[in-house]
Scaffold this active site. Structure first.
Site, PDB file in Angstrom:
ATOM      1  N   HIS A  18      -9.072  11.236   1.345  1.00  0.00           N
ATOM      2  CA  HIS A  18      -8.386  12.394   1.105  1.00  0.00           C
ATOM      3  C   HIS A  18      -8.984  13.697   1.798  1.00  0.00           C
ATOM      4  CE1 HIS A  18      -6.016  10.011  -2.170  1.00  0.00           C
ATOM      5  NE2 HIS A  18      -5.612   9.862  -0.741  1.00  0.00           N
ATOM      6  N   HIS A  41       1.587   3.485   4.165  1.00  0.00           N
ATOM      7  CA  HIS A  41       1.390   2.865   2.807  1.00  0.00           C
ATOM      8  C   HIS A  41       1.158   3.945   1.578  1.00  0.00           C
ATOM      9  CE1 HIS A  41       0.460  -0.451   5.696  1.00  0.00           C
ATOM     10  NE2 HIS A  41       0.332  -1.430   4.630  1.00  0.00           N
ATOM     11  N   SER A 102      -2.028  10.476  -1.289  1.00  0.00           N
ATOM     12  CA  SER A 102      -2.068  10.914   0.197  1.00  0.00           C
ATOM     13  C   SER A 102      -0.488  11.570   0.308  1.00  0.00           C
ATOM     14  CB  SER A 102      -1.930  10.079   1.165  1.00  0.00           C
ATOM     15  OG  SER A 102      -1.199   8.478   1.012  1.00  0.00           O
ATOM     16  N   GLU A 120       6.546   2.967   1.723  1.00  0.00           N
ATOM     17  CA  GLU A 120       5.818   2.016   0.597  1.00  0.00           C
ATOM     18  C   GLU A 120       7.006   0.852   0.245  1.00  0.00           C
ATOM     19  OE1 GLU A 120       3.298   2.105  -1.450  1.00  0.00           O
ATOM     20  OE2 GLU A 120       4.517   0.366  -2.425  1.00  0.00           O
ATOM     21  N   ASP A 145       8.235  -1.996   5.228  1.00  0.00           N
ATOM     22  CA  ASP A 145       7.048  -2.315   5.701  1.00  0.00           C
ATOM     23  C   ASP A 145       6.495  -1.422   6.425  1.00  0.00           C
ATOM     24  OD1 ASP A 145       4.901  -3.537   7.441  1.00  0.00           O
ATOM     25  OD2 ASP A 145       5.418  -5.565   6.731  1.00  0.00           O
ATOM     26  N   GLY A 146       5.279  -0.865   6.124  1.00  0.00           N
ATOM     27  CA  GLY A 146       4.765   0.393   6.967  1.00  0.00           C
ATOM     28  C   GLY A 146       4.334   0.032   8.258  1.00  0.00           C
ATOM     29  N   ASP A 166      -3.251   3.153   5.200  1.00  0.00           N
ATOM     30  CA  ASP A 166      -4.088   2.989   3.966  1.00  0.00           C
ATOM     31  C   ASP A 166      -3.544   1.804   3.306  1.00  0.00           C
ATOM     32  OD1 ASP A 166      -5.854   3.197   2.047  1.00  0.00           O
ATOM     33  OD2 ASP A 166      -4.556   4.990   1.029  1.00  0.00           O
TER      34      ASP A 166
HETATM   35  C1  LIG Z   1      -4.074   1.799  -1.182  1.00  0.00           C
HETATM   36  S1  LIG Z   1      -2.375   2.094  -1.650  1.00  0.00           S
HETATM   37  C2  LIG Z   1      -1.911   3.399  -0.970  1.00  0.00           C
HETATM   38  C3  LIG Z   1      -2.521   4.871  -1.351  1.00  0.00           C
HETATM   39  C4  LIG Z   1      -2.124   6.018  -0.879  1.00  0.00           C
HETATM   40  N1  LIG Z   1      -2.093   6.043   0.397  1.00  0.00           N
HETATM   41  C5  LIG Z   1      -2.950   7.168  -1.315  1.00  0.00           C
HETATM   42  O1  LIG Z   1      -3.937   7.426  -0.860  1.00  0.00           O
HETATM   43  O2  LIG Z   1      -2.430   7.887  -2.392  1.00  0.00           O
HETATM   44  C6  LIG Z   1      -1.564   1.072  -0.602  1.00  0.00           C
HETATM   45  C7  LIG Z   1      -0.022   0.883  -0.970  1.00  0.00           C
HETATM   46  O3  LIG Z   1       0.551   0.186  -0.347  1.00  0.00           O
HETATM   47  C8  LIG Z   1       1.874  -0.590  -0.608  1.00  0.00           C
HETATM   48  N2  LIG Z   1       1.866  -1.399   0.169  1.00  0.00           N
HETATM   49  C9  LIG Z   1       1.494  -2.847   0.523  1.00  0.00           C
HETATM   50  N3  LIG Z   1       1.884  -3.648   1.572  1.00  0.00           N
HETATM   51  C10 LIG Z   1       2.739  -2.438   2.291  1.00  0.00           C
HETATM   52  C11 LIG Z   1       3.258  -2.642   3.331  1.00  0.00           C
HETATM   53  N4  LIG Z   1       3.327  -3.661   4.358  1.00  0.00           N
HETATM   54  N5  LIG Z   1       3.996  -1.366   3.733  1.00  0.00           N
HETATM   55  C12 LIG Z   1       4.176  -0.499   2.973  1.00  0.00           C
HETATM   56  N6  LIG Z   1       3.565  -0.409   1.673  1.00  0.00           N
HETATM   57  C13 LIG Z   1       2.739  -1.559   1.494  1.00  0.00           C
HETATM   58  C14 LIG Z   1       1.134  -0.886  -1.934  1.00  0.00           C
HETATM   59  O4  LIG Z   1       2.184  -1.008  -2.786  1.00  0.00           O
HETATM   60  C15 LIG Z   1       0.439   0.372  -2.451  1.00  0.00           C
HETATM   61  O5  LIG Z   1       1.143   1.161  -2.995  1.00  0.00           O
END
Ligand SMILES: C[S@@+](CC[C@H](N)C(=O)[O-])C[C@H]1O[C@@H](n2cnc3c(N)ncnc32)[C@H](O)[C@@H]1O
Length: 282
Positions: A18, A41, A102, A120, A145-146, A166
């Site tokens: 961050h 993500h 984030s 998400e 899916d991101g 992320d």
């Molecule tokens: C490490 S955390 C993200 C933290 C966030 N970026 C932050 O810095 O506050 C990863 C997140 O990605 C989500 N996730 C997992 N696979 C994903 C995908 N293919 N596409 C989008 N989100 C996904 C999970 O549910 C989780 O909430």
């Protein structure tokens, strides 16, 4: 997906990620023309550190908790000013009750006309995120899916912006997906600024990852590592890695300068910050 970021919110990895994100967004904001941010993500955007799940791991106490204990020294770092402002906004009395995700860091940098898209995949997490930004017209939340969103949402009409990837790194193939994401960026939005997070465990794995990233053409890339200590062992988390993609002028150096200034404040006297340019083809 079983991953829940609440267990890890505010950890050293979040601080590394961050603070760098804020440095990069600050650089994007220097130009007056509108920009777009894609957070693939996104998580839930704001973490309640009094939640039992955050308390069981205690991870926040070694990241944001350590910084809070030396708040005056953090406040003395100009490069940390925006980061700290966002942290304080969710925890105004400094008691450590909450930590921003984030999406809140990115939102802080938007001006009139700038946009933020948040992806998400987890339905409950996406619903929580949607509630947080319910009345905010600058922010779009997608439950999807991101990685797929990279194709759907890029290139943005603004023609400039930042992409944060992320992933949870809980399933096989996450490094492969980051390489594929870099290829997609190069093909669709080659002037994007980007930030890809990854854990530093086995050196052989990161070395192979860097080689493959270096093979992606049209992107300038720098690997920025924050290592918790001197001794890197393959069987544990040794640090937090970030691929800085097309970092604007002086940004990689600023990320490293800030990281080095934070090491003693995070109580990591043996820690290191390393910058390695990845020789991407022009
Ligand atoms: C490490 S955390 C993200 C933290 C966030 N970026 C932050 O810095 O506050 C990863 C997140 O990605 C989500 N996730 C997992 N696979 C994903 C995908 N293919 N596409 C989008 N989100 C996904 C999970 O549910 C989780 O909430």
């Amino acid at each position: 997906v079983n991953y829940r970021h609440i267990y890890h919110a505010g950890h050293l990895c979040d601080v590394a990620k961050h603070t760098a994100l804020c440095v990069m967004l600050g650089a994007l904001r220097r130009k007056a023309t509108p920009f777009f941010v894609l957070d693939t993500h996104a998580g839930i955007g704001r973490y309640d550190l009094t939640d039992a799940r955050a308390q069981t791991t205690g991870e926040a106490s070694v990241g944001i908790g350590a910084l809070r204990r030396v708040a005056a020294q953090v406040e003395a770092l100009p490069l940390a000013a925006e980061y700290w402002a966002v942290c304080r906004a969710v925890d105004p009395d400094g008691a450590g009750s909450a930590y921003p995700g984030s999406p809140l860091f990115a939102r802080h940098f938007l001006r009139e006309g700038d946009r933020l898209a948040l992806c998400e995949l987890h339905p409950d997490e996406a619903a929580t995120l949607r509630r947080l930004f319910r009345d905010d017209k600058a922010v779009q939340v997608h439950q999807r899916d991101g990685y797929e969103a990279l194709r759907a949402l890029l290139p943005p009409p603004e023609k400039r912006g930042l992409v944060l990837i992320d992933p949870p790194f809980e399933e096989e193939g996450e490094f492969d997906r980051l390489v594929a994401a870099a290829e997609t960026l190069a093909a669709r939005f080659a002037n994007a600024v980007g930030l890809f997070w990854y854990p530093i465990k086995d050196r052989v794995v990161t070395g192979r990852f860097y080689e493959r990233m270096a093979g992606v053409s049209r992107l300038n890339m720098v690997a920025a590592e924050l290592l918790f200590g001197d001794d890197v062992r393959g069987d544990r988390l040794n640090g937090s890695g970030l691929i800085l993609i097309n970092p604007p002028w002086h940004v990689a150096e600023d990320v490293a300068t800030l990281g080095r200034a934070l090491l003693p404040l995070l109580d990591l006297p043996e820690g290191k910050v390393l910058l390695s340019p990845l020789a991407g083809a022009a």
